[in-house]
Motif scaffolding. Structure first.
Motif, PDB file in Angstrom:
ATOM      1  N   TYR A   1     -86.550  97.091  76.777  1.00  0.00           N
ATOM      2  CA  TYR A   1     -87.718  97.210  75.914  1.00  0.00           C
ATOM      3  C   TYR A   1     -87.750  98.537  75.164  1.00  0.00           C
ATOM      4  N   GLY A   2     -87.354  99.616  75.836  1.00  0.00           N
ATOM      5  CA  GLY A   2     -87.298 100.898  75.146  1.00  0.00           C
ATOM      6  C   GLY A   2     -86.235 100.918  74.061  1.00  0.00           C
ATOM      7  N   GLY A   3     -85.086 100.300  74.342  1.00  0.00           N
ATOM      8  CA  GLY A   3     -84.045 100.207  73.321  1.00  0.00           C
ATOM      9  C   GLY A   3     -84.498  99.401  72.115  1.00  0.00           C
ATOM     10  N   ASP A   4     -85.231  98.319  72.371  1.00  0.00           N
ATOM     11  CA  ASP A   4     -85.762  97.513  71.259  1.00  0.00           C
ATOM     12  C   ASP A   4     -86.735  98.322  70.406  1.00  0.00           C
ATOM     13  N   ALA A   5     -87.528  99.170  71.040  1.00  0.00           N
ATOM     14  CA  ALA A   5     -88.499  99.977  70.284  1.00  0.00           C
ATOM     15  C   ALA A   5     -87.790 100.938  69.335  1.00  0.00           C
ATOM     16  N   VAL A   6     -86.727 101.596  69.818  1.00  0.00           N
ATOM     17  CA  VAL A   6     -85.979 102.504  68.953  1.00  0.00           C
ATOM     18  C   VAL A   6     -85.220 101.718  67.886  1.00  0.00           C
ATOM     19  N   ASP A   7     -84.642 100.593  68.282  1.00  0.00           N
ATOM     20  CA  ASP A   7     -83.920  99.766  67.316  1.00  0.00           C
ATOM     21  C   ASP A   7     -84.840  99.261  66.210  1.00  0.00           C
ATOM     22  N   LEU A   8     -86.098  99.025  66.548  1.00  0.00           N
ATOM     23  CA  LEU A   8     -87.058  98.599  65.537  1.00  0.00           C
ATOM     24  C   LEU A   8     -87.212  99.669  64.453  1.00  0.00           C
ATOM     25  N   LEU A   9     -87.198 100.934  64.854  1.00  0.00           N
ATOM     26  CA  LEU A   9     -87.277 102.021  63.875  1.00  0.00           C
ATOM     27  C   LEU A   9     -86.056 102.014  62.953  1.00  0.00           C
ATOM     28  N   VAL A  10     -84.882 101.763  63.538  1.00  0.00           N
ATOM     29  CA  VAL A  10     -83.657 101.683  62.727  1.00  0.00           C
ATOM     30  C   VAL A  10     -83.755 100.519  61.749  1.00  0.00           C
ATOM     31  N   ILE A  11     -84.263  99.389  62.217  1.00  0.00           N
ATOM     32  CA  ILE A  11     -84.412  98.212  61.354  1.00  0.00           C
ATOM     33  C   ILE A  11     -85.354  98.522  60.189  1.00  0.00           C
ATOM     34  N   ILE A  12     -86.446  99.197  60.462  1.00  0.00           N
ATOM     35  CA  ILE A  12     -87.408  99.534  59.408  1.00  0.00           C
ATOM     36  C   ILE A  12     -86.746 100.410  58.347  1.00  0.00           C
TER      37      ILE A  12
ATOM     38  N   LEU B   1     -83.444 100.766  57.743  1.00  0.00           N
ATOM     39  CA  LEU B   1     -82.378 100.013  57.093  1.00  0.00           C
ATOM     40  C   LEU B   1     -82.919  99.040  56.053  1.00  0.00           C
ATOM     41  N   PHE B   2     -83.954  98.295  56.405  1.00  0.00           N
ATOM     42  CA  PHE B   2     -84.504  97.309  55.480  1.00  0.00           C
ATOM     43  C   PHE B   2     -85.279  97.976  54.346  1.00  0.00           C
ATOM     44  N   HIS B   3     -85.868  99.120  54.620  1.00  0.00           N
ATOM     45  CA  HIS B   3     -86.527  99.870  53.544  1.00  0.00           C
ATOM     46  C   HIS B   3     -85.488 100.326  52.517  1.00  0.00           C
ATOM     47  N   GLN B   4     -84.345 100.807  52.985  1.00  0.00           N
ATOM     48  CA  GLN B   4     -83.274 101.199  52.068  1.00  0.00           C
ATOM     49  C   GLN B   4     -82.760  99.989  51.291  1.00  0.00           C
ATOM     50  N   TRP B   5     -82.658  98.858  51.951  1.00  0.00           N
ATOM     51  CA  TRP B   5     -82.199  97.631  51.306  1.00  0.00           C
ATOM     52  C   TRP B   5     -83.186  97.206  50.216  1.00  0.00           C
ATOM     53  N   TYR B   6     -84.457  97.298  50.522  1.00  0.00           N
ATOM     54  CA  TYR B   6     -85.500  96.944  49.554  1.00  0.00           C
ATOM     55  C   TYR B   6     -85.456  97.863  48.331  1.00  0.00           C
TER      56      TYR B   6
END
Length: 253
Positions: free
Chosen positions: A220-231, A233-238
Motif C-alpha cells: 500500500y505504501g508503494g502504491d501511494a508513492v507510485d501514484l505520485l509518479v503516475i500523476i 508522468l500523466f501531467h507531462q503527457w497531457y
C-alpha cells in the motif's frame, strides 16, 4: 555508520544550496524555483531518515520498520530529489565547456543504457526480488559492508528508475509516454507481486506477523508513492499533447 551516510547527505544539501546561490547571482537567468529547493531538502531528509537515527536502528530488528525505510530510501526520497532537478541546476552553474561535456555524457550510450526504462526496471525491481527472496536480506544485517552496499543500491536503483519514467533532466535518449507507461505497469506488477509473495513466504529470520505487516506496508505504501509518479508522468503527457499541433483535418473543422 551514521557518519558514513550522514556526511554525503550534508554535502548534498550544501552543494545544492551553493548551486542555487550561484545561479541566482546570474542576472540573465531566472531565479531558481524555491519549491525545487524544498523538494531537494525533503528528499535528502527522507533518505537520511532511513539510514541514520531511530528508524535505522529499528529497521535492524523489525521487518516492518525496515520496509518503512525502503519506501523512504528507494521510492519517496528519490522521487522528491528527481523533481528538484539537480542536474539542470548543475548545468546552470557550470561554465560553457564543462556544461557541454556534461551534456555529451548524458547523451552517451553508457548513460542511455542505464537510464533506459527496461534497464532501470530490471535493476530496481530485480534487485528487490534478489534481496528479499534469497539469503541476502539476513546476511546484510551481519555484514556492515554488504549493509552499506545494499542501501546504496536501493537508493541508486530507485533514482535511476524515477528518472527513466519522468523526464526532468535534459536527456537525449527519450522514450515515448506509451512505452514508459507500459514499463511502469510492469514495475507496479513486479513490486505488488513481491509484496504478496513476502506476505505468504517471509524472508529467512523474520517472524510471520512482522513479515505480513511489512508486506502490507510495501504494497500500500508503494502504491501511494507510485501514484505520485503516475500523476507527474500523466501531467507531462497531457502538457506534451497540448503543445503538439493538431492534424490539418481537425484544425479545419
Amino acid at each position: 555508520m551514521n557518519l558514513f551516510f550522514g556526511l554525503p547527505a550534508c554535502v548534498a544539501l550544501l552543494a545544492y544550496s551553493w548551486a542555487v546561490y550561484k545561479t541566482n547571482r546570474v542576472q540573465r537567468l531566472r531565479k531558481w524555483p524555491v519549491h525545487r529547493t524544498i523538494l531537494w531538502f525533503a528528499g535528502v531528509f527522507c533518505c537520511l531518515a532511513a539510514l541514520v537515527g531511530p528508524l535505522a536502528a529499528l529497521s535492524r530488528h523489525s521487518f516492518t520498520w525496515h520496509m518503512t525505510g525502503h519506501l523512504l530510501l528507494g521510492m519517496l526520497g528519490p522521487l522528491l530529489m528527481v523533481l528538484a532537478a539537480p542536474m539542470t541546476l548543475v548545468l546552470r552553474t557550470l561554465d560553457v565547456n564543462r556544461a557541454r561535456r556534461m551534456t555529451r555524457f548524458l547523451s552517451s550510450r553508457v548513460a542511455g543504457f542505464f537510464i533506459h526504462p527496461i534497464t532501470a526496471f530490471l535493476i530496481n525491481i530485480g534487485g528487490l526480488w534478489i534481496l528479499y527472496t534469497t539469503g541476502l536480506f539476513q546476511v546484510m544485517h551481519s555484514n556492515w559492508l554488504l549493509h552499506i552496499f545494499v542501501h546504496i543500491h536501493v537508493f541508486a536503483a530507485g533514482y535511476l528508475f524515477t528518472i527513466s519514467m519522468i523526464y526532468i533532466y535534459p536527456l537525449a535518449h527519450r522514450h515515448s509516454f506509451r512505452f514508459r507507461t507500459a514499463v511502469f505497469i510492469m514495475a507496479l506488477a513486479g513490486h505488488g507481486i513481491l509484496s504478496k509473495y513476502l506476505y505468504a513466504y517471509p524472508p529467512a529470520g523474520v517472524e510471520i506477523e512482522d513479515a505480513r505487516l511489512g508486506a502490507m506496508l510495501m504494497y500500500y505504501g508503494g502504491d501511494a508513492v507510485d501514484l505520485l509518479v503516475i500523476i507527474v508522468l500523466f501531467h507531462q503527457w497531457y502538457r506534451a499533447g497540448r503543445r503538439r499541433p493538431l492534424p490539418a483535418a481537425v484544425a479545419e473543422q
